[in-house]
Design a protein around this motif. Structure first.
Motif, mmCIF file in Angstrom:
data_model
loop_
_atom_site.group_PDB
_atom_site.id
_atom_site.type_symbol
_atom_site.label_atom_id
_atom_site.label_comp_id
_atom_site.label_asym_id
_atom_site.label_seq_id
_atom_site.Cartn_x
_atom_site.Cartn_y
_atom_site.Cartn_z
ATOM 1 N N ARG A 25 3.756 33.963 -53.062
ATOM 2 C CA ARG A 25 5.115 33.822 -52.560
ATOM 3 C C ARG A 25 5.712 35.206 -52.352
ATOM 4 O O ARG A 25 5.284 36.183 -52.963
ATOM 5 C CB ARG A 25 5.980 33.039 -53.555
ATOM 6 C CG ARG A 25 5.548 31.613 -53.768
ATOM 7 C CD ARG A 25 6.345 30.979 -54.884
ATOM 8 N NE ARG A 25 7.773 30.970 -54.599
ATOM 9 C CZ ARG A 25 8.704 30.628 -55.498
ATOM 10 N NH1 ARG A 25 8.342 30.285 -56.712
ATOM 11 N NH2 ARG A 25 9.972 30.637 -55.165
ATOM 12 N N ALA B 148 12.432 36.539 -52.791
ATOM 13 C CA ALA B 148 13.522 35.679 -52.329
ATOM 14 C C ALA B 148 14.859 36.411 -52.383
ATOM 15 O O ALA B 148 15.737 36.168 -51.568
ATOM 16 C CB ALA B 148 13.593 34.412 -53.176
ATOM 17 N N ASP C 205 16.917 35.059 -59.357
ATOM 18 C CA ASP C 205 15.716 34.219 -59.304
ATOM 19 C C ASP C 205 14.922 34.458 -60.576
ATOM 20 O O ASP C 205 14.956 35.555 -61.141
ATOM 21 C CB ASP C 205 14.866 34.588 -58.078
ATOM 22 C CG ASP C 205 13.785 33.556 -57.783
ATOM 23 O OD1 ASP C 205 13.714 32.537 -58.501
ATOM 24 O OD2 ASP C 205 13.002 33.769 -56.844
ATOM 25 N N PRO D 223 7.753 35.888 -57.165
ATOM 26 C CA PRO D 223 8.666 36.859 -56.553
ATOM 27 C C PRO D 223 9.044 37.996 -57.503
ATOM 28 O O PRO D 223 9.202 39.144 -57.082
ATOM 29 C CB PRO D 223 9.893 36.015 -56.189
ATOM 30 C CG PRO D 223 9.359 34.629 -56.038
ATOM 31 C CD PRO D 223 8.281 34.513 -57.072
ATOM 32 N N ARG E 239 11.136 38.004 -45.576
ATOM 33 C CA ARG E 239 11.049 36.934 -46.572
ATOM 34 C C ARG E 239 9.885 36.006 -46.256
ATOM 35 O O ARG E 239 9.705 35.568 -45.121
ATOM 36 C CB ARG E 239 12.360 36.152 -46.611
ATOM 37 C CG ARG E 239 12.354 35.058 -47.663
ATOM 38 C CD ARG E 239 13.725 34.503 -47.907
ATOM 39 N NE ARG E 239 13.681 33.432 -48.903
ATOM 40 C CZ ARG E 239 14.736 32.944 -49.530
ATOM 41 N NH1 ARG E 239 15.927 33.433 -49.275
ATOM 42 N NH2 ARG E 239 14.617 31.966 -50.400
ATOM 43 N N ASP E 240 9.092 35.701 -47.299
ATOM 44 C CA ASP E 240 7.914 34.843 -47.178
ATOM 45 C C ASP E 240 6.885 35.422 -46.216
ATOM 46 O O ASP E 240 6.030 34.679 -45.699
ATOM 47 C CB ASP E 240 8.301 33.433 -46.739
ATOM 48 C CG ASP E 240 9.153 32.716 -47.774
ATOM 49 O OD1 ASP E 240 8.933 32.971 -48.973
ATOM 50 O OD2 ASP E 240 10.025 31.927 -47.397
ATOM 51 N N SER F 249 8.460 25.056 -50.966
ATOM 52 C CA SER F 249 9.836 25.248 -50.517
ATOM 53 C C SER F 249 10.684 24.019 -50.806
ATOM 54 O O SER F 249 11.807 24.121 -51.323
ATOM 55 C CB SER F 249 9.865 25.572 -49.020
ATOM 56 O OG SER F 249 11.189 25.701 -48.560
#
Length: 439
Positions: free
Chosen positions: A59, A62, A69, A74, A222-223, A430
């Motif tokens: 991942r 985020a 988070d 992440p 992101r991602d 997700s």
């Protein structure tokens, strides 16, 4: 070196180890075309080009604000931009100083921390005790929607800045886990610049970090990816990275990460499926290893309706699992040692979130005694709760990734075998995060 100190990650039934592989030998810049002329002759690497290490990540980042988070993957990425007061050693046996080079207990409630002098954030401003106080204070005073780790810091009563490099942290009551709680790097403990937060606000910190760590952010999607460059002014000279660039590339599928490592597209990957070990061990130039972690798998079981969802029919109702006998039946229906086989065959059952290597773990809630597998008794408990076989319904959400989905399917089978009706909903990462994990 890069900070992977929290390759110790926590999720809550089996103590896990994590398999990683890495390429051996020199690393060339993957953006260079190895055969620009198309004639089979590899182009030599330019010695002036920066050395970039590429890591395959499940991942991406985020948010760049650590307390926003607490998902481990992440956090493994963003923590490279930050430093911590201290952290737990990999074997769990000691606390390792970082921003705080020393500390002492003043009384039953207070621990005094002595900070390193001359530590600077990436913008060149100095890190002081005011930054530490502000970082924890904004988490404590925030909402859970702002900072998902908020509740993890409510045990702190107040903080006192003695001088620029000395701060007292005072707990609400005597707490044997005081130091352990502060040492958890996946609970937003990376210190963010006070001035930066006040200048750019929460949205600004979300979009770009301002820490004092060994890596500074160059670019990210992101991602997709995160690209760091070495912080040439990093204050810990003995821990200065020995290569210039560090890139995390998001590759969600474990099998694809392995394929990329085998073909040279990635230098390091983690979260390798056990069935891929043989492919890796037979490959030239790759090394694999298991790293002990304090990761656990577990069930989060609803015991009552949540007051925030009053009036919503799906969530404001009676839940089968409100009955303690049903919760006991669920645990007795499942053989945790059987589940371990789907997660690499390594780990021990547990019944409490504190387990090895945490010193304060309860041995009666760890190991064989924490696996009360008894299907016959589970059937009796369901009957005692007033249900006929096949009548009590359980709605069970799980993530569609290895080994979560496999473990969930085995649980479904075992629960149905003792008399439950299991509505298993396996969701992509997700959807699971947005619909289940964060709410």
């Amino acid at each position: 070196m890069y900070k992977w100190r929290k390759g110790l990650l926590f999720i809550a039934v089996l103590l896990m180890a994590s398999l990683a592989i890495m390429a051996c030998g020199p690393v060339e810049d993957p953006d260079l075309d190895p055969d620009p002329n198309g004639n089979g002759d590899a182009a030599p690497a330019d010695p002036d080009d920066p050395v970039r290490v590429r890591v395959g990540a499940e991942r991406g980042a985020a948010s760049w604000d650590p307390p926003a988070d607490w998902a481990s993957e992440p956090e493994w990425i963003i923590q490279n931009a930050y430093d911590y007061l201290f952290y737990r050693s990999a074997d769990g046996g000691e606390f390792v100083p970082e921003l705080a080079y020393d500390w002492e207990r003043i009384d039953d409630l207070t621990v005094r921390f002595y900070l390193e002098e001359g530590v600077t954030f990436h913008d060149g401003t100095e890190l002081t005790a005011e930054d530490v106080k502000h970082h924890y204070r904004r988490i404590i005073d925030g909402t859970r929607d702002q900072y998902i780790v908020r509740d993890q810091y409510q045990w702190i009563d107040h903080m006192i800045v003695q001088d620029d490099y000395t701060i007292d942290i005072v707990s609400e009551e005597p707490d044997s886990l005081f130091m352990w709680k502060l040492s958890q790097t996946n609970t937003g403990a990376g210190i963010v610049s006070k001035d930066y937060v006040e200048e750019v606000g929460p949205d600004g910190v979300h979009a770009s970090p301002m820490g004092s760590g060994p890596w500074t952010l160059v670019d990210w999607g992101r991602d997709e990816f995160v690209l760091f460059e070495r912080n040439e002014d990093y204050w810990q000279e003995d821990k200065m990275p020995n290569f210039e660039e560090l890139e995390f590339v998001v590759v969600p599928e474990a099998s694809t990460r392995v394929a990329e490592a085998l073909t040279g597209g990635l230098d390091i990957i983690y979260g390798v499926n056990p069935q891929d070990e043989e492919r890796i061990s037979n490959a030239e130039g790759l090394d694999s290893f298991w790293a002990k972690s304090d990761r656990g798998y577990g069930l989060s079981i609803r015991t009552a309706p949540h007051p925030d969802y009053e009036g919503e029919p799906e969530l404001d109702r009676y839940f089968t699992t409100e009955d303690l006998r049903i919760r006991k039946a669920i645990e007795m229906a499942i053989d945790k040692y059987e589940l371990r086989d789907f997660a690499g065959g390594i780990g021990e059952p547990y019944q409490a979130r504190n387990f090895q290597p945490v010193d304060e773990f309860n041995p009666d809630l760890y190991g064989e005694s924490a696996n009360p597998f008894d299907p016959a008794r589970a059937e009796e408990l369901i009957a005692e709760a007033g249900y006929e076989p096949g009548e009590p319904t359980l709605v069970f959400h799980a993530r569609e990734r290895h080994p979560d989905a496999d473990i969930a399917r085995v649980m479904q089978d075992r629960l149905e075998s003792v008399g439950f009706d299991v509505d298993l909903r396996i969701l992509d990462m997700s959807t699971f995060n947005n619909e289940v994990y964060y709410p």
